[in-house]
Design a protein around this motif. Sequence first.
Motif, PDB file in Angstrom:
ATOM      1  N   ALA A   1      -6.791 -13.197 -10.857  1.00  0.00           N
ATOM      2  CA  ALA A   1      -5.747 -12.879  -9.875  1.00  0.00           C
ATOM      3  C   ALA A   1      -5.854 -13.842  -8.693  1.00  0.00           C
ATOM      4  N   HIS A   2      -4.719 -14.344  -8.217  1.00  0.00           N
ATOM      5  CA  HIS A   2      -4.709 -15.232  -7.053  1.00  0.00           C
ATOM      6  C   HIS A   2      -3.885 -14.602  -5.934  1.00  0.00           C
ATOM      7  N   PRO A   3      -4.420 -14.520  -4.715  1.00  0.00           N
ATOM      8  CA  PRO A   3      -3.629 -14.021  -3.584  1.00  0.00           C
ATOM      9  C   PRO A   3      -2.684 -15.113  -3.056  1.00  0.00           C
TER      10      PRO A   3
ATOM     11  N   HIS B   1      -0.073 -21.033  -0.367  1.00  0.00           N
ATOM     12  CA  HIS B   1      -1.298 -21.370  -1.102  1.00  0.00           C
ATOM     13  C   HIS B   1      -2.005 -20.130  -1.590  1.00  0.00           C
ATOM     14  N   CYS B   2      -3.027 -20.387  -2.385  1.00  0.00           N
ATOM     15  CA  CYS B   2      -3.913 -19.315  -2.818  1.00  0.00           C
ATOM     16  C   CYS B   2      -4.858 -19.002  -1.664  1.00  0.00           C
ATOM     17  N   HIS B   3      -5.009 -17.713  -1.325  1.00  0.00           N
ATOM     18  CA  HIS B   3      -5.930 -17.353  -0.242  1.00  0.00           C
ATOM     19  C   HIS B   3      -7.353 -17.073  -0.742  1.00  0.00           C
ATOM     20  N   ILE B   4      -7.634 -17.397  -2.025  1.00  0.00           N
ATOM     21  CA  ILE B   4      -9.025 -17.646  -2.421  1.00  0.00           C
ATOM     22  C   ILE B   4      -9.240 -19.059  -1.899  1.00  0.00           C
ATOM     23  N   LEU B   5      -9.949 -19.173  -0.784  1.00  0.00           N
ATOM     24  CA  LEU B   5      -9.861 -20.432  -0.042  1.00  0.00           C
ATOM     25  C   LEU B   5     -10.591 -21.569  -0.730  1.00  0.00           C
ATOM     26  N   ASP B   6     -11.502 -21.247  -1.654  1.00  0.00           N
ATOM     27  CA  ASP B   6     -12.055 -22.317  -2.496  1.00  0.00           C
ATOM     28  C   ASP B   6     -10.946 -22.942  -3.334  1.00  0.00           C
ATOM     29  N   HIS B   7     -10.055 -22.128  -3.839  1.00  0.00           N
ATOM     30  CA  HIS B   7      -8.937 -22.665  -4.633  1.00  0.00           C
ATOM     31  C   HIS B   7      -7.998 -23.494  -3.765  1.00  0.00           C
ATOM     32  N   GLU B   8      -7.709 -22.995  -2.587  1.00  0.00           N
ATOM     33  CA  GLU B   8      -6.848 -23.751  -1.663  1.00  0.00           C
ATOM     34  C   GLU B   8      -7.465 -25.120  -1.380  1.00  0.00           C
TER      35      GLU B   8
ATOM     36  N   GLY C   1      -6.963 -27.603  -4.047  1.00  0.00           N
ATOM     37  CA  GLY C   1      -5.622 -28.124  -4.316  1.00  0.00           C
ATOM     38  C   GLY C   1      -4.549 -27.106  -4.603  1.00  0.00           C
ATOM     39  N   MET C   2      -4.896 -25.815  -4.631  1.00  0.00           N
ATOM     40  CA  MET C   2      -3.892 -24.792  -4.947  1.00  0.00           C
ATOM     41  C   MET C   2      -3.092 -24.451  -3.690  1.00  0.00           C
ATOM     42  N   MET C   3      -2.347 -25.443  -3.230  1.00  0.00           N
ATOM     43  CA  MET C   3      -1.536 -25.305  -2.008  1.00  0.00           C
ATOM     44  C   MET C   3      -0.348 -26.248  -2.152  1.00  0.00           C
TER      45      MET C   3
HETATM   46 CU    CU Z   1      -6.589 -18.852  -6.538  1.00  0.00          CU
END
Ligand code: CU
Length: 494
Positions: free
Chosen positions: A422-424, A475-482, A485-487
């Motif tokens: 799941a991604h926030p 962006h994704c608020h799993i900030l490692d993902h952000e 590049g997930m932004m």
């Molecule tokens: Cu994510």
Amino acid sequence: MTPAPISRRRAILLGGLGAAAVTTGVTGWIASSGGVGTGSRLAPADTGTDLRQPLLVDSRDGRLQVEITAAAGVYLAGRDTHALGYNGSSPGPTLRVRPGDELAVRLTNHLDQPTNLHTHGMRVSPLGNSDNPFLRVDPGTSFDYLIRVPPDHPTGTFWYHPHHHGVVADQIFGGLAGALLVEPPPGQAPELAVTADRVLLISDITLQASGAIAQPSPMEKTMGRQGELVLVNGQHQPTIPAAPGALQRWRLINACVSRVLAIRLQGHQLLQIAHDGTFLSAPAAKDEVVLAPGNRSDVIIRPASADRYDLTAEPFQRGSMGMMGMMGGGNLTSAAATLATMDVSGTPAIAPPLPTALPVEKSATGPAVTQRQIAFQMGMGMCMGGMTYAIDGRTFDPERDDQTTALGTIEEWTITNTSPLAHPFHLHVWPFTVLATSDNTPPLGVPQDVVLIPARGWVRLRIPFTTFAGRSVYHCHILDHEDLGMMATINVQA
Ligand code: CU
Ligand code: C2O
């Protein structure tokens, strides 16, 4: 031969990828990552102490002027640590403004890397020296932010944190976060009759015995790091004093980098009055309130008879990684944690009633004229043995406009998540109303700024781009993902 740096473009996006290929990649990382869960930890030394409030800095005569310095070295969980703070504390000071105010922040960077400031959830301009996530404040420098809070801004609980792409997770995990409250002007507050109004900023961190912040392994970044210590206002399992029947307002802020908080209070219902800084239409009695990273909920507590009651985060399954789950993905669950204990004592009193209606934020009416499909994707890179995090097949590029719309447009976005995690989803500046989700979570019906996109699922949102023009990000608020590049960017043109 050195692999060409084409992994991003060539990345296979996980959606339909076979488990065998995934397992191969993950095995490679585990062999090279070392250090997972090794080394001794700093034990908290303040367990059970009374909950403190961060220093409150209040606006006066329409203006809040404040200097905040980001630096390492704060007192956390009863210990002197190398964790990060604002003005020497984590969380930083609580900033309190009113609709129509100016928030003037001089941010000074005493870190060893760039930083900046984001006023998460605020409906303010993303331009210039306002809530502009593209700004960069270098080490040893200061920057003057000026954020104009519109006169019709909703009143409630927001927060601030750094947003310099690439180091956001490190800095927030390290301790950089603070509450930002918008207070109703005199005479316009709902009649809540509370005897205490508390910020509960919930963060997680892992501290080595030396007091240094533990670095996450590549696997932990893949899933989104979750700290071993869960703190409330920088304290470990503090005690919250209460009297039977005397109402309290708790402003719960999930400032964790990746941890989802499914919050319960033993023996009590949570009377939710607001979510993401905006009131619900009426108080809603809940057994559990789920906060994805970045979400806030304001709840009223009606303390029962004298006793001690635990405030807990219940285990929350963030996804099912199939084969990946077997490779040490215990991280996929946000584990159970005791956040605090409410200590109720004294003579019972009859709790005053709550209002039956609350002042909801008025959202733009009218049909959604533009439909968009957005895909959150997580896949294996071809070369580096790393994971690729993408939105619509692309990783973040601050120079590129990913979406363009005209100011005044109301849109409907369907955001799919092809990954088993799941991604926030978070959008700056322009709050959205959730219309539906693939897991049938009942929508709150009020504007919000973070929503969890279920694993291999989707959410459908209504977004009025009716307030501010300018460029910002989602962006994704799993900030490692952000950070990986997930932004993506959106340009709202006047
Ligand atoms: Cu994510
Ligand atoms: Cu709370 Cu773009 O972040």
